[in-house]
Design a protein around this motif. Structure first.
Motif, PDB file in Angstrom:
ATOM      1  N   LEU A 124     -27.751 -34.645  -4.377  1.00 43.27           N
ATOM      2  CA  LEU A 124     -26.769 -34.308  -5.420  1.00 43.27           C
ATOM      3  C   LEU A 124     -27.427 -33.483  -6.522  1.00 43.27           C
ATOM      4  O   LEU A 124     -26.859 -32.498  -7.002  1.00 43.27           O
ATOM      5  CB  LEU A 124     -26.157 -35.580  -6.011  1.00 43.27           C
ATOM      6  CG  LEU A 124     -25.175 -36.325  -5.096  1.00 43.27           C
ATOM      7  CD1 LEU A 124     -24.777 -37.659  -5.705  1.00 43.27           C
ATOM      8  CD2 LEU A 124     -23.933 -35.483  -4.825  1.00 43.27           C
ATOM      9  N   GLN A 144     -26.510 -29.743  -7.775  1.00 41.31           N
ATOM     10  CA  GLN A 144     -26.147 -29.453  -9.178  1.00 41.31           C
ATOM     11  C   GLN A 144     -27.012 -28.359  -9.782  1.00 41.31           C
ATOM     12  O   GLN A 144     -26.559 -27.597 -10.629  1.00 41.31           O
ATOM     13  CB  GLN A 144     -26.246 -30.724 -10.017  1.00 41.31           C
ATOM     14  CG  GLN A 144     -24.993 -31.581  -9.887  1.00 41.31           C
ATOM     15  CD  GLN A 144     -25.243 -33.038 -10.201  1.00 41.31           C
ATOM     16  OE1 GLN A 144     -26.263 -33.376 -10.797  1.00 41.31           O
ATOM     17  NE2 GLN A 144     -24.337 -33.899  -9.776  1.00 41.31           N
ATOM     18  N   GLN A 169     -18.529 -33.644  -5.719  1.00 38.10           N
ATOM     19  CA  GLN A 169     -19.827 -33.232  -6.263  1.00 38.10           C
ATOM     20  C   GLN A 169     -20.287 -31.886  -5.703  1.00 38.10           C
ATOM     21  O   GLN A 169     -21.431 -31.496  -5.900  1.00 38.10           O
ATOM     22  CB  GLN A 169     -20.900 -34.290  -5.941  1.00 38.10           C
ATOM     23  CG  GLN A 169     -20.667 -35.633  -6.572  1.00 38.10           C
ATOM     24  CD  GLN A 169     -20.940 -35.595  -8.064  1.00 38.10           C
ATOM     25  OE1 GLN A 169     -21.690 -34.773  -8.542  1.00 38.10           O
ATOM     26  NE2 GLN A 169     -20.307 -36.477  -8.804  1.00 38.10           N
TER      27      GLN A 169
END
Ligand code: AMP
Length: 227
Positions: A123, A127, A148
């Motif tokens: 994740l 990001q 996400q």
């Protein structure tokens, strides 16, 4: 025919040389120019035919073409999604993207989204911004369910070893992913067989693909035989 005649960027040719890729295999010779011309492809090809480089190299070339036109570097957006049936294959494909972009000034950011490894780390990597995601379906859906990952800038969708993916029972997961990704994209599908269930999923992915059937012997077998 040497790789130099396929019109790939010298930075890619240098990496090919480093990895001892002298001449393209049949699938590479056929698929690379067609991908560079933005065609959708369905290729019947075995593992060991060199299919990985047949999609990795032109995707990198098109990435490089875009990068060289940019005046400033914005945060990377996911432009390529490769789905594979297994974690091992996902890692192999990611490695090919890394190896063949070694000499790029702005290297693409590649993230492997696979089960059995830290979800938190994956994740975080997403990001931070990434260009290329190589994923197995289960972990990808976990992340998509959490909202996400933004796939709205997707340009390339690659389904590798589609027959194996369906044999392993991932049809429903694939259907879900196909509903999430944008429709306007270039599709590349590779499968060792084109039986009914593969044709079925293929027809959901694209209606305008060029179909190629590559019956060349595996390069891996050739190497083994020589040894
Ligand atoms: P693949 O079918 O993509 O899994 O490739 C099978 C094996 O052949 C991998 O180890 C590749 O690194 C190698 N390979 C693929 N294309 C070439 C090439 N043109 N020259 C030398 N080795 C290759």
């Amino acid at each position: 025919m040497p790789f130099s005649q396929l019109g790939l960027n010298p930075k890619i040719n240098k990496a090919l040389e480093k990895n001892a890729y002298k001449n393209p295999t049949l699938i590479q010779e056929k698929v690379i120019p067609l991908v560079l011309q933005n065609n959708d492809i369905m290729a019947k090809a075995q593992t060991g035919s060199g299919k990985t480089a047949s999609f990795v190299l032109p995707i990198l070339q098109l990435f490089l073409d875009k990068e060289e036109k940019k005046e400033y570097k914005s945060k990377a957006k996911i432009s390529t999604l490769v789905l594979t049936p297994t974690r091992e294959l996902a890692l192999q494909v990611s490695k090919a993207f890394i190896d063949f972009s070694e000499y790029f000034v702005n290297k693409p950011k590649i993230v492997s989204i696979i089960g059995g490894e830290s979800l938190t780390q994956q994740l975080l990597d997403i990001q931070k911004g990434c260009d290329i995601v190589v994923a197995t379906t289960g972990r990808l859906l976990d992340i998509l369910d959490k909202k996400q990952m933004n796939l709205s800038n997707l340009e390339f969708f690659v389904l590798d070893e589609a027959d194996k993916m369906l044999d392993l029972g991932f049809e429903e997961e694939l259907d879900k992913i196909l509903q999430i990704i944008p429709n306007n994209r270039q599709n590349l599908l590779f499968s060792a067989t084109f039986e009914k269930k593969v044709e079925n999923i293929a027809s959901k992915i694209t209606q305008k693909a060029i179909f190629l059937s590559i019956e060349e012997k595996s390069i891996v077998q050739n190497i083994t035989q020589r040894a």
